[in-house]
Design an enzyme around this catalytic site. Structure first.
Site, PDB file in Angstrom:
ATOM      1  N   ARG A 294       0.690  -1.094   0.002  1.00 29.81           N
ATOM      2  CA  ARG A 294      -0.042   0.020  -0.097  1.00 29.81           C
ATOM      3  C   ARG A 294       0.942   1.203   0.163  1.00 29.81           C
ATOM      4  NH1 ARG A 294      -2.272  -4.717  -0.486  1.00 29.81           N
ATOM      5  NH2 ARG A 294      -4.403  -4.921  -0.056  1.00 29.81           N
TER       6      ARG A 294
ATOM      7  N   CYS B 146     -18.592  -1.004 -24.613  1.00 34.81           N
ATOM      8  CA  CYS B 146     -18.043  -1.312 -25.946  1.00 34.81           C
ATOM      9  C   CYS B 146     -16.628  -1.133 -25.709  1.00 34.81           C
ATOM     10  CB  CYS B 146     -18.793  -0.539 -27.018  1.00 34.81           C
ATOM     11  SG  CYS B 146     -18.543   1.075 -27.044  1.00 34.81           S
TER      12      CYS B 146
ATOM     13  N   ASN C 204      -1.355  -5.182   6.261  1.00 39.37           N
ATOM     14  CA  ASN C 204      -1.846  -4.578   7.242  1.00 39.37           C
ATOM     15  C   ASN C 204      -0.563  -3.689   8.275  1.00 39.37           C
ATOM     16  OD1 ASN C 204      -4.533  -6.599   7.868  1.00 39.37           O
ATOM     17  ND2 ASN C 204      -4.510  -5.021   6.450  1.00 39.37           N
TER      18      ASN C 204
END
Length: 1060
Positions: free
Chosen positions: A15, A594, A474
């Site tokens: 992170r 699309c 964490n």
């Protein structure tokens, strides 16, 4: 573990890598830091930089542990005080536990004006806290004079005031001042002029500033610009000038530009130079002079300490007046000569010996980020002072007697000096509910422990809940957790760690989500028992739900969040402020179907496509397969129903999966190879067949122009590492969903090559199927699409064949679905998504993303860093004190900050809006009206009761999405005689229902007035209690705007469920 290990441990730092980048991470891993002072502020900085991952940090302090420290230093324990340990001896091993890659040393040698400072040369950054101004100036002068300069930071926290000072030398280079990722912006046009003007496609904002540079790519026509870098002069949000383009070829079409990040130089002055003319950051625009006021007051405090050898005594008026006089003297030498803020100075004098732990946490996060900038050159540094005060916290307490603030020999003496005994007792009695025990949750629990929130002996309690388990990633931010806690519940583990900080806390840890499904646990009576709710969540929808429950039960809510170096806080107080749901950010733009399927233009499109392929192939299809067979008696029964022409949802897809089910590893490899052919060759061939390169639209423009990119078919080559990775990762995932074993040897290039050598690829034949080009079209639901007779016959034949070949065993009717797991590098999930995305990017001539970026986008990972988390939780905890004190609206502050730039903006909360129905009747989102009924209370009785009690004519009643009464709806007049019990049909355990009522206008021709939700409570005697709330919530039955009955009927009736 080697502290100078250069390979980044992604399982720990993933992170943070998205915040800082690998270059900065490597620089940190080679940097040593010296930090002096292990008080409230010093320990916060130590925690944050250890979590970040510097190579080494030396912690310095000379003081002994005291009882006082227990209330401001979360790494000092009662045993440390009893055994008279030095603070640094207590803190050092606990900081060391935070990160195995960081070498933590300690020093207890005196650091004074006589010490030889040459020992500092081995450090890249020096931080001083709790140091005299004379020592700060001496150390700063030494650091500034070194070649290269040693980056210097000093930071102090005295009572209600904090400061940070930075000096990184006279020429400090920053590689990336903002940290924002440059975006590819497609071009609409470029003029051929002396100063060519670039216009973005669809008026898309470019986000540039004059003086920045961009690089151009893939331009058709004005090709001289491709690969060149041009400085821009901004004209509007979607256009800018780039200098002379008059000699270039005319612009034809296509192309894009990307902002080029250029290093920026910053010049710093020494502390001595900055004292009389400081450069300050202004965090609160409502009081822009405050930083200079604090600057003068804190310099006066430095002078007071130097003169008296101590800080001002708590509550001593004589000391306060002496400090005020010193401040006036300091202010005279200020270049700006600003007036002295006497109130601030007196409050600082009264509280200087004390500590506000949340304020130390907030400035500790800010100072820590400056440390990381100093050693990495990442992000714009603070120039050069940051000041913050908590005057709003203590201002209402000034009328209390001095005895309120005197020490009593316990852990709260530092806090007591700031907020007094009465407020302290209110914190002890507090009943708090915190949702989430992640990064912010851990920091908030630390703040609760230091503040003494929710003590058992005072009947207080902190209830926490989080369903998640601890993962290694964490540990980089959630400092209450250690490696041996991995795979343990966050909530119970955090509770245990918090008890270590303050054993007197009463913590009730749950493992539940807070959502409609758990309202039997987190009921109205539960919320009614609370004093305040704190959210530490990572998603908007959960916040919105908790907010709605707080509004329903008139409970304060403290919300906060971070994303990378950015953070926000929002304070929601009943009857004073708007709620979280009062404002909505615009929804994220979805990538058109699309675009994902056929016309990707940027790497985000190919990554999302690959992620969707994973979900479809390895989660949704296996889940659908299992669900189908679990509801069927047998395969023979299914065949019989299909032969009779009976429609069975999903049968065609399930039979197709059954008929193609592999039974050996080799078949999984072959499936992967065929998928490669389909995804990366045939798809391109089909698109180019349907839309040749020279295809033109009705207006004559080319079909294949920006942002559309024509694909190039990919020829398979096992020697290409990307091709090999796709085959192996796809094959192993197919093997896992079909429960087919494989070995490491099966994954080798030789083994895979041997299997593929015998594979025959069917010849490609173009299809005449229609390819979707409408960007508003939604993805069709394949399961619900009608089947042709040929498809039905094919499915029947496939199932007949499977039954006759004994291919419908219990094992064959079962598949394993794979939940996408981004943080397990050994499971092949990210391998598949990265290789599939990169291959598709190649096919469309898009620059591929590396594994790290792909993981972030595919896994929807929110970049995070401990510095921002610490800062945001400290700011929230400061507001908690104000909530507990029942302060007025003007005292509360919301905050937004970005530590990277750096910027901090404190602002008033949003004042609650009052809606006027009549001259004497109005409501806010926090108000409620009550109507009492009885067992036979009819809809007519209810409307009469509202009419009589409030003299307002109700015109419409809605329950959820069900219209109970709308006069213009056929048959609704008959409902007036029905009981509310019969109309609403509440469940046995349901104590209330929410209704929405609108009212007739005062004048004919005006529109009906929308009313707020109405709560109907059903008691045991079946009395109907209706609480009238002032809020029109999404899904409550109206839009929140005024509307006439007729127009509402036409526009909104389709949203409601008609009943009888």
């Amino acid at each position: 573990m080697a502290a100078d290990l250069m390979e980044i441990d992604d399982s720990l730092y993933s992170r943070q890598r998205y915040v800082l980048g690998d270059s900065a991470m490597h620089q940190m891993a080679q940097s040593s830091v010296f930090l002096s002072g292990m008080g409230a502020l010093g320990v916060e900085i130590a925690k944050n930089i250890a979590l970040a991952g510097v190579k080494a940090v030396t912690l310095h302090d000379t003081k002994l542990c005291e009882t006082w420290d227990l209330g401001c230093n979360f790494f000092i324990r009662r045993d440390d005080v009893l055994s008279q340990r030095k603070r640094v001896e207590a803190v050092c091993p606990r900081v060391s536990e935070l990160n195995p890659y960081v070498q933590v040393d300690m020093s207890a040698c005196p650091l004074d004006d006589n010490i030889d400072l040459s020992f500092l040369r081995k450090y890249q950054c020096v931080i001083l806290t709790e140091s005299s101004l004379s020592l700060q100036k001496r150390v700063n002068k030494f650091c500034h004079s070194q070649q290269p300069p040693i980056r210097f930071i000093s930071s102090d926290a005295y009572g209600i005031c904090v400061r940070v000072f930075c000096d990184f030398g006279e020429a400090f280079e920053v590689s990336d001042p903002t940290g924002e990722e440059p975006k590819e912006i497609f071009i609409q046009s470029i003029t051929q002029d002396n100063s060519g003007v670039v216009t973005c496609i669809d008026n898309q904002p470019h986000g540039l500033q004059t003086g920045q540079s961009v690089i151009f790519r893939e331009i058709n026509g004005m090709e001289e610009l491709n690969g060149t870098t041009r400085q821009v002069s901004v004209l509007s949000s979607h256009s800018f000038e780039i200098g002379d383009t008059s000699h270039f070829q005319p612009y034809a079409h296509g192309g894009f530009f990307v902002m080029v990040k250029t290093p920026q130089m910053y010049k710093f002055e020494t502390l001595e130079q900055q004292l009389s003319d400081p450069q300050v950051l202004i965090p609160d625009l409502s009081k822009p002079e405050a930083p200079l006021h604090i600057h003068a007051a804190m310099l006066a405090l430095d002078a007071f300490q130097e003169k008296h050898g101590r800080l001002p005594n708590i509550g001593c008026l004589e000391d306060a007046e002496a400090l005020l006089k010193l401040t006036e003297e300091v202010s005279v030498i200020h270049k700006n000569k600003i007036p002295v803020n006497a109130e601030l100075v007196r409050c600082l004098s009264k509280t200087a010996r004390g500590t506000l732990p949340p304020l130390a946490a907030a400035v500790g996060g800010i100072a820590s980020q400056e440390v990381l900038k100093a050693i990495t050159g990442k992000f714009g540094p603070l120039q050069q002072w940051f000041y913050l005060d908590a005057l709003e916290v203590v201002r209402p307490l000034q009328s209390l007697s001095a005895e309120e603030f005197f020490p009593r020999g316990d852990r709260y003496d530092g806090l007591r000096a700031c907020i007094g005994e009465s407020m302290l007792l209110d914190l002890h009695k507090l009943r708090v509910f915190m949702v989430g025990c992640g990064a912010i949750g851990c920091e908030m629990l630390k703040n609760f422990a230091l503040l003494g929130v929710g003590l058992a002996k005072n009947s207080g309690e902190v209830c926490i809940t989080d369903p998640d388990l601890i993962e290694k990633s964490n540990l980089n931010r959630q400092f209450l957790f250690r490696p041996h806690h991995i795979q343990r519940p966050k909530s119970t583990t955090a509770a245990e760690a918090t008890h270590d900080i303050n054993p007197d806390l009463q913590i009730d840890a749950h493992l539940n989500k807070v959502c409609p499904a758990t309202e039997s646990i987190y009921s109205d009576s539960f919320y009614s028992s609370l004093d305040v709710v704190v959210t530490a969540l990572d998603n908007v929808e959960a916040r919105r739900y908790v907010d709605s429950r707080c509004v329903c039960n008139q409970r304060p809510l403290l919300d906060s969040g971070t994303m990378g170096t950015k953070g926000h806080t929002e304070i929601i107080v009943p009857y004073l402020t708007e709620s979280y749901n009062s404002h909505r950010d615009p929804p994220e733009e979805e990538i058109p179907f699309c675009t994902l399927k056929s016309f990707p233009s940027v790497i985000e499109h190919t990554i999302q496509w690959a992620r969707d392929k994973f979900e479809s192939s390895f989660f949704h299809k296996p889940s659908m397969y299992n669900s189908f067979w679990q509801t069927q008696v047998s395969a023979e029964a299914v065949l019989q129903r299909m032969q009779l022409g009976e429609s069975m949802e999903g049968a065609f897809q399930v039979v197709k999966l059954l008929s193609r089910r592999p039974s050996h590893w080799e078949q999984c490899v072959i499936i992967a190879r065929l998928k490669f052919e389909k995804y990366f060759k045939r798809k391109a061939l089909q698109l180019l067949h349907s839309f040749p390169l020279d295809t033109r639209l009705k207006d004559g423009s080319l079909f294949w122009q920006s942002p559309k990119r024509p694909p190039t078919p990919t020829e398979f080559d096992l020697k290409d590492p990307l091709h090999f990775t796709f085959i192996v990762s796809a094959a192993r995932l197919f093997a896992e969903i079909y429960n087919i074993p494989f070995s490491e040897k099966d994954l080798s290039e030789d083994a895979v090559s041997k299997i593929l050598s015998d594979v025959e690829i069917p010849e490609y034949r173009p299809s005449e199927k229609c390819i979707e080009t409408d960007e508003t079209a939604k993805k069709p639901d394949q399961i619900k699409m009608p089947l042709s007779s040929e498809e039905e016959r094919e499915a029947i034949a496939q199932l007949e064949q499977a039954i006759s070949a004994d291919g419908v065993t219990p094992e064959a009717l079962r598949m394993s679905h794979l939940q996408f797991e981004k943080d397990n590098d050994s499971n092949g999930h990210i391998d598949f998504v990265t290789s599939a995305s990169s291959l598709r990017a190649r096919m469309y001539s898009i620059e591929p993303a590396d594994r790290l970026k792909t993981k972030r986008i595919a896994g929807k990972i929110i970049p995070a860093i401990a510095t921002a988390t610490a800062a945001v939780s400290g700011l929230v905890a400061l507001e908690l004190i104000k909530v507990v004190g029942g302060y007025g609206f003007e005292s509360f502050k919301n905050c937004f900050f970005n530590l990277a730039i750096p910027v901090m903006v404190l602002s008033e909360t949003a004042l609650v809006k009052r809606t006027v129905i009549r001259n004497n009747i109005s409501f806010t989102i926090w108000d409620c009206w009550t109507i009492f009924g009885h067992e036979d209370f009819t809809l007519s009785d209810f409307m009469n009761a509202v009419r009589e009690k409030y003299t307002i004519e109700p015109t419409m009643v809605v329950h959820g999405v069900k219209m109970l009464y709308v006069p213009v709806m056929p048959g609704h007049s008959k409902r007036l005689k029905l009981t509310m019990q019969k109309l609403i049909k509440p469940s046995v355990d349901r104590r209330y229902v929410d209704l929405t009522v609108s009212f007739a206008p005062e004048a004919d021709g005006d529109e009906d007035l929308p009313g707020p939700p109405v709560r109907g409570n059903t008691t045991l005697v079946k009395a109907l209690v209706i609480r009238r709330h002032s809020r029109i919530t999404p899904g409550s039955g109206c839009s929140g705007r005024s509307f006439s009955r007729t127009s509402w009927n036409r526009k909104y009736a389709s949203q409601f469920q008609e009943d009888g």
